[in-house]
Design an enzyme around this catalytic site. Structure first.
Site, PDB file in Angstrom:
ATOM      1  N   GLU A 234       0.781  -1.241   0.000  1.00 18.25           N
ATOM      2  CA  GLU A 234       0.000   0.000   0.000  1.00 18.25           C
ATOM      3  C   GLU A 234       0.816   1.298   0.000  1.00 18.25           C
ATOM      4  OE1 GLU A 234      -2.864  -0.248   3.195  1.00 18.25           O
ATOM      5  OE2 GLU A 234      -4.152  -1.611   2.062  1.00 18.25           O
ATOM      6  N   GLU A 336      -6.397  -7.777  -0.279  1.00 16.46           N
ATOM      7  CA  GLU A 336      -7.048  -7.421   0.981  1.00 16.46           C
ATOM      8  C   GLU A 336      -8.490  -7.002   0.696  1.00 16.46           C
ATOM      9  OE1 GLU A 336      -5.294  -4.599   3.625  1.00 16.46           O
ATOM     10  OE2 GLU A 336      -3.257  -5.381   3.389  1.00 16.46           O
TER      11      GLU A 336
END
Length: 447
Positions: A234, A336
């Site tokens: 991320e 995710e």
């Protein structure tokens, strides 16, 4: 002799080349017949060396990288009053800093030894998952001069976990979850509220750590189990220099593993919160750089608009997540997502930060307004039948959407208290399919 890895990568290359050569515009995002005929062999089957089985994985969150909302008891030990979170460390960096190295090591060794054990991996396999994604921070391998982190033992626990995974037939993604200086300012990077990942010194050290990871976990002794390495989790694309990320970090890492190590290990690139197809011209099959997977993360609880959307819109959004990747050049996986329909879980937005859902959110002057109460959020006995049904429907829609392409890895397997974020609790309460292919609400993305 042709190795299994070479066969897998050849299949991966075939799939991504097919997608580039034959893009199909999807006027109706729910037209699964069109999508499946276009992308019939859309899965990376690492067991059989052919396309046919999606990744169905789970994240090992809050273990080798602390996250306060996953294991709040570690952070509640610092509480000084019942009125606010003053004095409670907001991330692993400050957790170690406040305790000092020796005490931090004592507490973390206990956590690492007990939060996940071999029995968890056995249960994960019994639950029908086929892969675990294991986050680890740079500080496990190397420290900066002023770092307070505990360093070293995490690597031994990671190696042990890879062994457990192998014992029970699980595959592994090793995920560099925290970079020097933080790549996103989230507590899950180890250091909250700063983004200095691309500073030259920080970038150099993170690259050194990444090369260590690439070199170790691409060795033959690991490759039957470790089928991918995520270069960094991320990176916050809207807040960093994307050209520098690509040219000074991602591309050199790819060059290191392919041309220095001469290794065909699959590397995983998080999408950096960019739109679909952003990465199509970066390390693409056209350049014969084909051992690349794009990792997309999807949540619907981190803005008031998402939280207040009607439920049918949430399902439609989830289904569109599956459609969005079908024309991408690279193989992709939803690395995710969660069952959460609220942001009520304690500290899911960070220590000291409230929830948007109940109007208590108080960070960065962001607008927050009341949608509903968070009372009883972690007590299944207070959940209405409608909420239980919606949670199960939401989970199933996401699984169906993500299996349109490469598969999924849900976040995360267990939490101390949160129902919405702990898969073990979801399974125990009938909110997650068992077996995984079971559907109480089939065809949500086909109608």
């Amino acid at each position: 002799m042709v190795t299994l890895q070479q066969v897998l990568l050849a299949c991966l290359f075939w799939l991504t080349s097919l997608v580039i050569a034959n893009p199909i515009p999807l006027k109706d995002p729910n037209d699964l017949q069109v999508m499946y005929s276009h992308n019939e062999k859309r899965y990376y089957n690492y067991d059989a060396g052919s396309m046919g089985t999606p990744i169905r994985g789970v994240n090992i969150g809050g273990w080798l990288v602390l996250e306060p909302y996953i294991t709040p008891s570690l952070f509640e030990a610092f509480r000084t009053n019942d009125n606010n979170d003053d004095g409670i460390p907001v991330d692993e960096y400050h957790y170690c800093q406040q305790l000092g190295y020796d005490e931090a090591k004592n507490r973390l060794m206990d956590h690492w030894s007990n939060w996940y054990t071999e029995s968890d991996f056995e249960q994960i396999a019994q639950d029908g998952f086929n892969l675990v994604r294991i986050p680890i921070g740079y500080w496990a391998f190397q420290l900066m001069d002023n770092d307070p982190y505990v360093s070293g033992p995490q690597v031994d626990f990671l190696d042990q976990a890879i062994g457990w995974a192998s014992n029970y037939g699980l595959k592994v993604w090793v995920d560099l979850h925290g970079a020097v200086g933080s790549q996103n300012g989230f507590d899950n990077s180890g250091l909250r509220d700063t983004i200095e990942f691309l500073n030259d010194e920080n970038l150099q050290v993170t690259s050194q750590v990444l090369n260590t990871i690439l070199e170790k976990y691409s060795q033959d002794q690991y490759k039957d189990t470790v089928i991918g390495i995520e270069l960094v989790n991320e990176p916050l694309g809207p807040s960093i220099d994307m050209d520098k990320l690509k040219n000074d970090f991602l591309a050199p890492a790819y060059d290191y593993i392919r041309n220095h190590l001469n290794n065909d290990q699959v590397i995983i690139i998080h999408d950096a919160f960019q739109q679909y197809n952003y990465w199509d011209d970066f390390l693409t099959p056209a350049e014969e750089n084909w051992g690349v997977c794009i990792d997309h993360h999807h949540y619907q609880v981190f803005s008031p608009d998402q939280l207040s959307a009607d439920f049918n819109s949430k399902i439609q959004t989830a289904c569109q997540w599956g459609v969005g990747v079908l024309s991408e050049a690279h193989w992709s996986v939803a690395g995710e997502f969660s069952a959460a329909l609220t942001d009520c879980a304690k500290w899911v937005n960070g220590v000291g930060v409230g929830s948007r859902y109940d109007g208590s959110f108080n960070k960065n002057d962001q607008t927050s307004y009341y949608i509903g109460s968070c009372q009883g959020n972690e007590d299944i006995s207070t959940w209405s039948d409608e909420r239980k049904e919606q949670t199960r429907r939401f989970v199933e829609a996401q699984l169906d959407a993500f299996e349109m392409r490469g598969g999924w890895i849900i976040w995360c397997y267990k939490t101390e208290t949160s129902l919405e974020w702990g898969v073990d609790k979801l399974i125990g309460n009938g909110l997650f399919p068992q077996p995984i292919t079971d559907r109480q609400y089939p065809g949500q993305c086909a109608s």
